[in-house]
Enzyme design. Structure first.
Site, PDB file in Angstrom:
ATOM      1  N   LYS A   1     -48.136   2.674  23.239  1.00 42.24           N
ATOM      2  CA  LYS A   1     -47.468   3.010  24.502  1.00 42.24           C
ATOM      3  C   LYS A   1     -45.960   2.759  24.445  1.00 42.24           C
ATOM      4  CE  LYS A   1     -51.560   2.677  27.339  1.00 42.24           C
ATOM      5  NZ  LYS A   1     -52.553   2.397  26.262  1.00 42.24           N
TER       6      LYS A   1
HETATM    7  C1  LIG Z   1     -53.681   3.188  26.067  1.00 40.74           C
HETATM    8  C2  LIG Z   1     -54.400   2.994  24.771  1.00 40.74           C
HETATM    9  C3  LIG Z   1     -55.322   3.952  24.277  1.00 40.74           C
HETATM   10  C4  LIG Z   1     -55.718   5.177  25.065  1.00 40.74           C
HETATM   11  O1  LIG Z   1     -54.696   6.140  25.150  1.00 40.74           O
HETATM   12  P1  LIG Z   1     -54.794   7.334  26.198  1.00 40.74           P
HETATM   13  O2  LIG Z   1     -53.488   8.022  26.125  1.00 40.74           O
HETATM   14  O3  LIG Z   1     -55.029   6.665  27.541  1.00 40.74           O
HETATM   15  O4  LIG Z   1     -55.943   8.194  25.808  1.00 40.74           O
HETATM   16  C5  LIG Z   1     -55.887   3.733  23.029  1.00 40.74           C
HETATM   17  N1  LIG Z   1     -55.607   2.619  22.311  1.00 40.74           N
HETATM   18  C6  LIG Z   1     -54.725   1.691  22.756  1.00 40.74           C
HETATM   19  C7  LIG Z   1     -54.476   0.489  21.914  1.00 40.74           C
HETATM   20  C8  LIG Z   1     -54.090   1.834  23.986  1.00 40.74           C
HETATM   21  O5  LIG Z   1     -53.222   0.889  24.413  1.00 40.74           O
END
Ligand SMILES: *Cc1c(COP(=O)(O)O)cnc(C)c1O
Length: 465
Positions: free
Chosen positions: A112
């Protein structure tokens, strides 16, 4: 570039408008009016660029006139300078045709950061241009809150308040939020669950005078700018492995469908992507949809991969809009039916089309632990989310094509799961090594809207003073 709502009833906006708005007023999600196209020659022109430069060029058509290109370039350089790897999003080869693209070298050790670090800078720029101030409020079960705090700390024009469920996040996750000592950051530990926190945030947005007085805003995963900022790394990986001359495939550990939607967008723009594997844990609504057109809500069960413990993948609406030939009325009706019945009625033709590209996969906790152990035996330490993505790639390979797994979190972010699977407790990277010695600052609140709003108001007034 102009953006329209998937439900067709909200104002058309430019990039700055969708960045600040988040959700459209009609409940839909913003999506480009037309997709930029990259020809094979255009794509070749991106080959070999440093990641920040590639990101600026890929984002330029989405940003349009809202941010001058030189400013966008400077933002990208600045956003990715703090990453813990010179390649920013390095590819690590795991097998003959299998790579992990490590997206977790940012400040909070999850993918993120790649989007959020850029978003914080974009927010500050746009707010300054418009002489505005916002209070970003959000609820987190772990990764989103810390990424938002790191992205917004010390930025003018922004206050950020994150609610987390007291005692229900991991200690690493909580400390990544509560040890940030910035004047514009507040953490509130709510006596309740993640759902309670999310309900409190929704209730603050629904309290119109409160929302207006504090200029509430959000950076959750339905914000278009976050999706846009995830497209460049798919293009970078594809180019490194032979695109545009050669097709590639991706496997993406998926929760809200934001990350895999960015891969879809890269394909829509001309990158030759042959297959997208959507990897889930036991919360498998997407796998059930892709298997048997069964998109029905079931209770969320906790798992070793908490960032994928979701009931509804909110970004799926953008794909639905495309699958329904961009018909906003049909999209709105389908989403309203889903909300009313808990089951999404996707026409068979649209479902069949989705299945030509997307493949679903699910893995329970025992399988996840076994995969972490297997990978450790081969010399690679994967966090539980990434391990599910790798298992999915092995189960659904694309013969003769390179397959890239989105490695979404650093293993040290989930030390308990790793230790149980391998006997080894992964160390935090040096820049976070003192995380457990840093002082935590946060307030507590009961699960009450009045109490939380009073704290947010007091924080905002103090900062305005
Ligand atoms: C947020 C997250 C996901 C999922 O991603 P999306 O964009 O919501 O599908 C997967 N793995 C980790 C470690 C995350 O922080």
């Amino acid at each position: 570039m102009r953006y329209i709502s998937t439900r067709g009833q909200a104002p058309v906006r430019d990039f700055a408008g969708v960045l600040l708005a988040g959700l459209a007023e009609d409940g839909g999600l913003y999506i480009p009016e037309t997709w930029p196209r990259w020809s094979p020659a255009d794509l070749r022109g991106l080959r070999g660029l440093p990641y920040c430069e590639l990101a600026a060029r890929v984002l330029a058509p989405f940003v349009g006139a809202c941010i001058p290109f030189a400013t966008l370039q400077a933002m990208c350089r600045d956003a990715y300078a703090g990453f813990g790897h010179p390649a920013v999003v390095p590819l690590v080869q795991l097998d003959a045709n299998l790579w992990a693209q490590e997206l977790f070298h940012g400040p909070t050790l999850a993918f993120k950061d790649v989007a959020m670090q850029l978003l914080g800078r974009m927010f500050a720029y746009v707010l300054q241009q418009q002489n505005q101030h916002v209070t970003i409020v959000g609820a987190t079960s772990g990764d989103t809150g810390s990424a938002a705090i790191e992205a917004c700390r010390d930025r003018p024009g922004i206050d950020v308040v994150i609610l987390h469920p007291e005692g229900r996040t991991s200690e690493v996750q909580r400390r990544q939020m509560t040890t940030v000592h910035a004047r514009n950051v507040a953490n509130i530990a709510v006596a309740g669950t993640f759902d309670d926190c999310q309900d409190l945030v929704k209730a603050m947005f629904a309290d119109v005078p409160f929302r207006r007085d504090l200029h509430l805003s959000a950076v959750n995963s339905i914000n278009w700018a976050r999706i846009a900022a995830q497209i460049p790394y798919y293009i970078a990986a594809a180019l490194a492995l032979g695109a545009p001359e050669r097709e590639v495939a991706f496997s993406v550990p998926t929760g809200n469908f934001g990350n895999v939607l960015a891969a879809w967008a890269a394909r829509r723009m001309g990158v030759p992507i042959a297959r997208l594997v959507v990897a889930s844990n036991r919360n498998d609504i997407l796998a059930r949809f892709l298997e048997s057109n069964d998109m029905s809500i079931q209770g969320v069960e906790p798992s070793l991969s908490p960032s994928m413990d979701i009931q509804v993948s909110s970004n799926f609406e953008r794909l639905l809009f495309e699958l329904l030939d961009r018909d906003p009325a049909a999209t709105a009706a389908t989403m309203q039916g889903f909300r009313a019945t808990g089951r999404m009625d996707v026409p068979r033709a649209a479902w069949t089309r989705a299945r030509t590209l997307f493949h679903g996969f699910r893995l329970d906790d025992a399988g996840t632990e076994a995969e972490i152990r297997r990978l450790h035996g081969l010399g690679y330490l994967a966090d539980p989310h990434t391990a599910i993505g790798i298992a999915a790639a092995r189960a659904l390979p694309c013969p003769h094509l390179p397959m890239v797994v989105a490695a979404t979190a650093h293993p040290a972010k989930f030390p308990d799961a790793i230790e149980r699977a391998t006997g080894l407790r992964p160390a935090l990277p040096p820049r976070l090594a003192d995380l457990f010695d840093r002082t935590e600052i946060y307030t507590r609140a009961p699960n009450s809207l009045d109490a939380v709003e009073a704290q947010v108001r007091a924080f905002s007034l103090r900062n305005a003073a």
